[in-house]
Write an enzyme that holds these catalytic residues in place. Structure first.
Site, PDB file in Angstrom:
ATOM      1  N   PHE A  15       0.955  -0.992   0.032  1.00  0.00           N
ATOM      2  CA  PHE A  15       0.141  -0.066   0.021  1.00  0.00           C
ATOM      3  C   PHE A  15       0.866   1.137   0.044  1.00  0.00           C
ATOM      4  CE2 PHE A  15      -1.836  -3.691   2.321  1.00  0.00           C
ATOM      5  CZ  PHE A  15      -2.973  -3.831   1.774  1.00  0.00           C
ATOM      6  N   GLY A  41       6.605  -2.753  10.247  1.00  0.00           N
ATOM      7  CA  GLY A  41       5.574  -3.085   9.399  1.00  0.00           C
ATOM      8  C   GLY A  41       5.933  -3.220   7.865  1.00  0.00           C
ATOM      9  N   GLY A  70      -0.146  -9.855  10.083  1.00  0.00           N
ATOM     10  CA  GLY A  70      -1.056  -9.057   9.607  1.00  0.00           C
ATOM     11  C   GLY A  70      -1.586  -8.034  10.748  1.00  0.00           C
ATOM     12  N   SER A 119       7.084  -4.857  18.399  1.00  0.00           N
ATOM     13  CA  SER A 119       7.857  -3.822  18.680  1.00  0.00           C
ATOM     14  C   SER A 119       8.455  -3.903  20.182  1.00  0.00           C
ATOM     15  CB  SER A 119       7.081  -2.348  18.581  1.00  0.00           C
ATOM     16  OG  SER A 119       7.137  -1.702  17.148  1.00  0.00           O
ATOM     17  N   ASP A 136       5.100   1.960   9.913  1.00  0.00           N
ATOM     18  CA  ASP A 136       4.015   1.550   8.965  1.00  0.00           C
ATOM     19  C   ASP A 136       3.360   0.325   9.388  1.00  0.00           C
ATOM     20  OD1 ASP A 136       2.460   1.841   6.649  1.00  0.00           O
ATOM     21  OD2 ASP A 136       3.757   0.922   5.278  1.00  0.00           O
ATOM     22  N   HIS A 139      -2.615   0.068  12.708  1.00  0.00           N
ATOM     23  CA  HIS A 139      -3.157   1.355  12.652  1.00  0.00           C
ATOM     24  C   HIS A 139      -3.915   1.531  13.813  1.00  0.00           C
ATOM     25  CE1 HIS A 139      -1.068   1.401   9.184  1.00  0.00           C
ATOM     26  NE2 HIS A 139      -1.751   2.437   8.306  1.00  0.00           N
ATOM     27  N   ASP A 165       0.625   6.684   6.112  1.00  0.00           N
ATOM     28  CA  ASP A 165      -0.750   6.605   6.229  1.00  0.00           C
ATOM     29  C   ASP A 165      -1.387   7.735   7.055  1.00  0.00           C
ATOM     30  OD1 ASP A 165      -1.064   4.451   4.545  1.00  0.00           O
ATOM     31  OD2 ASP A 165      -1.203   3.027   5.995  1.00  0.00           O
TER      32      ASP A 165
END
Length: 205
Positions: A15, A41, A70, A119, A136, A139, A165
């Site tokens: 993306f 990410g 994911g 993380s 990234d 979210h 994003d």
């Protein structure tokens, strides 16, 4: 023109807009002579390839951090779920096989070091200063804040923090990365270098 960019880069799942990819490459190329780059990410490795090709020119390293299960939006039944990346036998998303295949095809196995973890676990004993950090990952607000708090302390003075994003309109996309971006700008620790599309760029003071 980016040297050695794979001909099928547009077919790699991801993306990342072209202008964002170019900005990541340019900043990684400038910073990787000073130290390694950390990507949080990686998904299937599209952005990792741009970072890796830049770092390879300085014999530097990209640490590609991802649990490869994911983000929230990639899970079964969610909007960005990809059945090709779902391991039905385990009942889990698994992007690591695709990631490794893409690194091998791009000849980046000696430049990109996968860190298959979240993380918090990866940062627990981290000691290496970083020349660039690209956030990234997840979210959700919890995930985005965790990535920011775990890794910005390891960013060198003068290093680049990139956050992907960013949407100021909630109807256009999730708000957690944008909230972290505003927090970073308000912290007094960074010089704001502006945005390229949805990619925010800051320099550690």
């Amino acid at each position: 023109m980016i040297p050695d960019l794979p001909a099928d880069i547009d077919q790699i799942k991801g993306f990342l807009a072209d202008d964002e990819a170019a900005a990541l490459y340019e900043h990684a190329l400038a910073e990787s002579s000073k130290g390694p780059v950390l990507e949080i990410g990686s998904y299937c490795g599209k952005s990792t390839i741009y970072l890796g090709l830049a770092c390879r020119q300085h014999s530097s390293t990209v640490f590609a951090l991802d649990h490869h299960r994911g983000s929230e939006e990639h899970q079964l039944g969610e909007f960005f779920h990809d059945p090709d990346l779902y391991d039905g036998s385990e009942g889990l998303v698994d992007t690591f096989r695709e990631f490794r295949r893409n690194m091998r095809k791009a000849d980046l196995d000696d430049t990109v070091v996968p860190v298959v973890a979240g993380s918090e676990a990866a940062a627990r004993h981290w000691q290496t200063p970083l020349a660039m950090v690209f956030i990234d990952g997840g979210h959700s607000l919890e995930a985005a804040l965790l990535d920011y708090r775990c890794w910005t302390a390891h960013l060198m003075r003068g290093g680049i923090l990139a956050i992907h994003d960013l949407f100021d309109d909630a109807h256009a996309g999730g708000q957690a990365p944008y909230a972290v971006y505003r927090m970073a700008k308000a912290s007094g620790l960074f010089e704001d270098l502006g945005q390229v599309n949805t990619l925010g760029l800051l320099r550690r003071l």
